[in-house]
Design an enzyme around this catalytic site. Structure first.
Site, PDB file in Angstrom:
ATOM      1  N   PRO A   1      53.789   9.217 -23.143  1.00 12.76           N
ATOM      2  CA  PRO A   1      52.608   9.923 -22.807  1.00 12.76           C
ATOM      3  C   PRO A   1      53.077  11.416 -21.603  1.00 12.76           C
ATOM      4  CG  PRO A   1      52.309   8.177 -22.699  1.00 12.76           C
ATOM      5  CD  PRO A   1      53.773   7.871 -22.907  1.00 12.76           C
ATOM      6  N   GLU A   2      53.152  12.667 -22.200  1.00 13.93           N
ATOM      7  CA  GLU A   2      53.050  13.593 -21.277  1.00 13.93           C
ATOM      8  C   GLU A   2      51.759  14.431 -20.920  1.00 13.93           C
ATOM      9  OE1 GLU A   2      55.984  16.071 -22.761  1.00 13.93           O
ATOM     10  OE2 GLU A   2      57.119  15.269 -24.205  1.00 13.93           O
ATOM     11  N   ARG A  11      57.924  -1.371 -22.013  1.00 14.05           N
ATOM     12  CA  ARG A  11      59.285  -1.273 -21.344  1.00 14.05           C
ATOM     13  C   ARG A  11      58.612  -1.310 -20.235  1.00 14.05           C
ATOM     14  NH1 ARG A  11      61.722   2.741 -25.585  1.00 14.05           N
ATOM     15  NH2 ARG A  11      61.882   2.048 -27.369  1.00 14.05           N
ATOM     16  N   HIS A  48      52.593  -8.134 -22.993  1.00 10.40           N
ATOM     17  CA  HIS A  48      52.938  -7.118 -22.013  1.00 10.40           C
ATOM     18  C   HIS A  48      52.262  -5.685 -22.295  1.00 10.40           C
ATOM     19  CE1 HIS A  48      56.815  -6.770 -24.109  1.00 10.40           C
ATOM     20  NE2 HIS A  48      56.195  -6.918 -25.527  1.00 10.40           N
TER      21      HIS A  48
END
Length: 291
Positions: free
Chosen positions: A2-3, A133, A113
């Site tokens: 995501p940007e 992550r 997660h």
DNA sequence: TCTGTCTCCTGAGAGC
DNA sequence: TGCTCTCAGGAGACAG
């Protein structure tokens, strides 16, 4: 990953389903890298609070609460923020995606997660924050508080101008791509859109910042605005894990000119797209169109 | 002060 | 088939 466009799409999708609702329950995983504010503090701080609005600062989402605190979320590389009612193959492992028929890829069930689950007084859909992550960040800002992570952010990428880039590049010895990725200079640009903007501007990622001319700075700022607006229009890039809160994939990945297209022909001139490492990040460019 | 490197993390894919 | 290794990347910490 995501940007700015993906974060902005997330903000726009979440606003109608989150604003005005009161948080009735908060479940978290154990303390880990994602919790800048410890899970216990987060649970206490969020419980009973109503979400007034959602803002964005660079790649950060800011949930403004009714006690004037702010719940800050950074999606990192693999962060996903979505409603419990959505279905998306991107919420499954690649093995499950490959082996299960679409009809069996049913509603997502929280896994290890899924670091935060927000429940609400109205008993509607929960909101999940999931990050495989753990590069995402979650923290609570006290009333009137400013966190160092937010304070050092530069101009929002949707407001970048040629003169700003030109001025910022004068005193730097780093590659132009490293400058674009520096959140203190321009906030919101990541690896994908840096590569794409540099392609549109005709500038190689490894070029020294100080060698950027005024005209190129202007072209680059216009390219940044162009790729970011277009990506927002198309729902962002779903190259790996990104999925919007409503379960929809973005479509900008289909319009990429260079990013992750190593060895493929340039869509403009046909030359082979090259990959090299710049600022410890993979950079992709066309050796003919970019100089 | 600026720049480069290391670190955190985990799934995917390549190679053996 | 199964194991090991490498890679991906945002951003803070640290060294030079």
């Amino acid at each position: 990953m995501p940007e700015l466009p993906e974060v902005e799409v997330t903000r726009r999708c979440l606003t109608p389903v989150l604003v005005g609702r009161t948080i009735a329950s908060v479940k978290t995983t154990a303390p880990s890298y994602v919790f800048v504010t410890a899970p216990l503090g987060l649970r206490k701080g969020l419980m009973g609070r109503r979400v007034l609005r959602i803002d964005r600062l660079g790649k950060y989402l800011l949930l403004r609460l009714d006690d004037e605190k702010t719940f800050v979320i950074h999606l990192g590389m693999t962060g996903q923020l979505f409603s419990s009612s959505v279905t998306s193959p991107r919420l499954l492992s690649s093995t499950a995606r490959a082996t299960l028929p679409p009809e069996d890829q049913t509603r997502f069930e929280p896994d290890s997660h899924t670091h935060v689950i927000l429940g609400f007084e109205d008993s509607g859909s929960d909101i999940y924050f999931r990050d495989v992550r753990k590069f995402g960040k979650l923290f609570l800002l006290p009333k009137g508080g400013i966190h160092a992570r937010l304070e050092r952010l530069g101009i929002d990428a949707l407001k970048v101008t040629g003169p700003h880039l030109y001025k910022a590049s004068r005193k730097r010895k780093v590659a132009i791509k490293a400058l674009l990725l520096d959140q203190a200079v321009v906030s919101g640009i990541g690896n994908i859109y840096a590569d794409e903007a540099l392609f549109l501007a005709g500038v190689r990622p490894g070029r020294g910042s100080s060698r950027l001319t005024r005209a190129e700075s202007e072209r680059l700022s216009e390219a940044v605005l162009s790729v970011l607006h277009r990506s927002i229009e198309t729902g962002g890039s779903s190259i790996s894990d990104y999925v919007a809160p409503n379960g929809q994939d973005g479509a900008y990945q289909d319009e990429r000119h260079v990013y992750a297209r190593k060895g493929e022909p340039c869509k403009v001139c046909g030359a082979v797209i090259v990959r090299r490492v710049v600022a410890q990040r993979s950079a992709h460019y066309c050796p003919t169109c970019q100089s």
